[in-house]
Design a protein around this motif. Sequence first.
Motif, short mmCIF file in Angstrom:
data_model
loop_
_atom_site.label_atom_id
_atom_site.label_comp_id
_atom_site.label_asym_id
_atom_site.label_seq_id
_atom_site.Cartn_x
_atom_site.Cartn_y
_atom_site.Cartn_z
N ALA A 206 0.82 -1.21 0.00
CA ALA A 206 0.00 0.00 0.00
C ALA A 206 0.85 1.26 0.00
CB ALA A 206 -0.93 0.00 1.21
N GLY A 207 1.91 1.27 0.82
CA GLY A 207 2.77 2.44 0.89
C GLY A 207 3.46 2.74 -0.42
N SER A 208 4.01 1.71 -1.07
CA SER A 208 4.70 1.87 -2.33
C SER A 208 3.77 2.40 -3.42
CB SER A 208 5.29 0.52 -2.76
OG SER A 208 5.88 0.60 -4.03
N ASN A 209 2.56 1.86 -3.47
CA ASN A 209 1.61 2.30 -4.49
C ASN A 209 1.13 3.72 -4.23
OD1 ASN A 209 0.35 0.09 -6.57
ND2 ASN A 209 1.35 -0.87 -4.83
N CYS B 256 6.05 0.06 -8.10
CA CYS B 256 5.62 0.76 -9.31
C CYS B 256 6.16 2.19 -9.37
CB CYS B 256 4.10 0.76 -9.39
SG CYS B 256 3.28 1.45 -7.94
N TYR B 257 6.50 2.80 -8.23
CA TYR B 257 6.88 4.21 -8.26
C TYR B 257 8.22 4.46 -8.94
CZ TYR B 257 9.80 3.53 -4.00
OH TYR B 257 10.73 3.11 -3.08
N ASN C 93 7.94 6.04 -12.20
CA ASN C 93 7.20 7.30 -12.26
C ASN C 93 8.05 8.41 -12.89
OD1 ASN C 93 5.95 9.92 -11.19
ND2 ASN C 93 4.47 8.39 -10.50
N LYS C 94 7.44 9.21 -13.73
CA LYS C 94 8.18 10.27 -14.42
C LYS C 94 8.68 11.34 -13.45
CE LYS C 94 4.02 12.99 -15.49
NZ LYS C 94 3.23 13.61 -16.56
N ASN C 95 8.09 11.41 -12.25
CA ASN C 95 8.49 12.40 -11.24
C ASN C 95 9.33 11.77 -10.12
OD1 ASN C 95 7.06 14.51 -12.54
ND2 ASN C 95 5.14 13.84 -11.56
N ILE C 96 10.06 10.70 -10.44
CA ILE C 96 10.81 9.98 -9.42
C ILE C 96 11.87 10.87 -8.75
CG2 ILE C 96 12.50 9.10 -11.09
CD1 ILE C 96 11.15 7.30 -7.93
N SER C 97 12.28 11.94 -9.40
CA SER C 97 13.26 12.87 -8.81
C SER C 97 12.71 13.57 -7.57
CB SER C 97 13.72 13.91 -9.84
OG SER C 97 12.62 14.68 -10.28
N ASN C 98 11.39 13.52 -7.40
CA ASN C 98 10.76 14.13 -6.23
C ASN C 98 10.66 13.15 -5.05
OD1 ASN C 98 10.30 16.56 -7.58
ND2 ASN C 98 8.34 15.84 -8.39
N PHE C 99 11.33 12.00 -5.17
CA PHE C 99 11.26 10.99 -4.11
C PHE C 99 12.64 10.73 -3.52
CE2 PHE C 99 11.64 6.53 -2.76
CZ PHE C 99 10.69 6.52 -1.74
N LYS C 100 12.65 10.50 -2.20
CA LYS C 100 13.86 10.13 -1.48
C LYS C 100 13.54 8.98 -0.54
CE LYS C 100 17.39 11.92 1.70
NZ LYS C 100 17.87 13.12 2.44
N PHE C 101 14.45 8.00 -0.45
CA PHE C 101 14.25 6.85 0.43
C PHE C 101 15.23 6.87 1.59
CE2 PHE C 101 15.41 2.51 1.73
CZ PHE C 101 14.17 2.04 2.15
N LEU C 102 14.73 6.57 2.80
CA LEU C 102 15.57 6.46 3.99
C LEU C 102 15.37 5.08 4.61
CD1 LEU C 102 14.85 9.90 5.73
CD2 LEU C 102 16.80 9.31 4.29
N LYS C 103 16.46 4.35 4.79
CA LYS C 103 16.38 3.04 5.44
C LYS C 103 16.52 3.24 6.95
CE LYS C 103 18.44 -1.61 5.43
NZ LYS C 103 18.56 -1.68 6.91
#
Length: 331
Positions: A14-17, A44-45, A48-58
């Motif tokens: 759910a979070g990823s989608n 799926c993200y 996404n064409k706007n993937i530059s607007n995403f950041k991941f933190l482990k």
Amino acid sequence: MKKKVIIIGSNSFAGSNFIDYLLTNNFSVVGISRSKENKKINSCYKNNKNISNFKFLKLDLNKDCEKISKFIAFWKPNYILNFAAQGMVNESWKKPIDWYQTNIISQTRLFEYIKNFSFIKRNINFSTPEVFGNNKKKLKENVDFNPSTPYAISRAAFDNHLILNSKYTKFPIIITRTANIYGPHQQLYRVVPKAIISFLYNKVFYLDGSGKSKRSFIYMDDVSEALLKIMLYRNPKNSYHISSKKFITIESLVKKIASLMKIKSKKLIQKKLKDRLGKDYIYMLDPNLIKKDLNWTSKTSLDQGLKKTILWIKKDYNKYQQKDMKYHHLK
């Protein structure tokens, strides 16, 4: 400026989608999860064409609550959606302390850190109908909890903590509970992808017990639409149920999948003699409140959603040949 959203439990289905849905709608998003970021096949993200607007933190909710809190204080998101939880009902009997640690203690610890952050407009907790236990009535948002497994107890406990805080604080808490979600990129041990893959490989699919437990299944894109509406709504209630109005037994669901795939199911669908301990045979969420407040109803029929999910599996058919369809417990 883009509105900022933090997704805790970003590796969940759910979070990823929902991240993908937010990026498409031009939000700036940070995803936080305790495991490594999902590969493309499970996320799926990443396309996404706007993937530059995403950041991941482990970061691990059980070990890094203070670090998560400090990042939230630094980045000042407008919205937080919490999908993080130790899942799986049956497995929660084996090591219930792990479920209580993650879903009660660590969740409460993080909440205590962030509940005084005035910049947060909405804090949405993605919960579960399991808190109601086996119940033949249509379940409105104010129905009493009656959990029947350690997993359900852990979710009900934290939900109750949030409900209590919503009475005595101004912190903007919303709890959502959702029917059984499914769709492309779901974990392979879940019933829909597991049945599809089993039939593709001509393997037997075993139903727990009689297969007569009844659920509502809802396509994940419809859930993402509902969550965004809830997130942006000016005067939301404290809780919403996200569900379709149609219900189906697990046996009928699996037979429907076989039929859509043109598979003769008599030999490939078999019942186990023993059902899961504490199994809830029926719970039916009532979605009338979200329809009334937000004019939301599920758009994707079960047949449409299953066909889309079957096409996704078939597209990457060879990649699943050696994939493990079992749940693996993370402490």
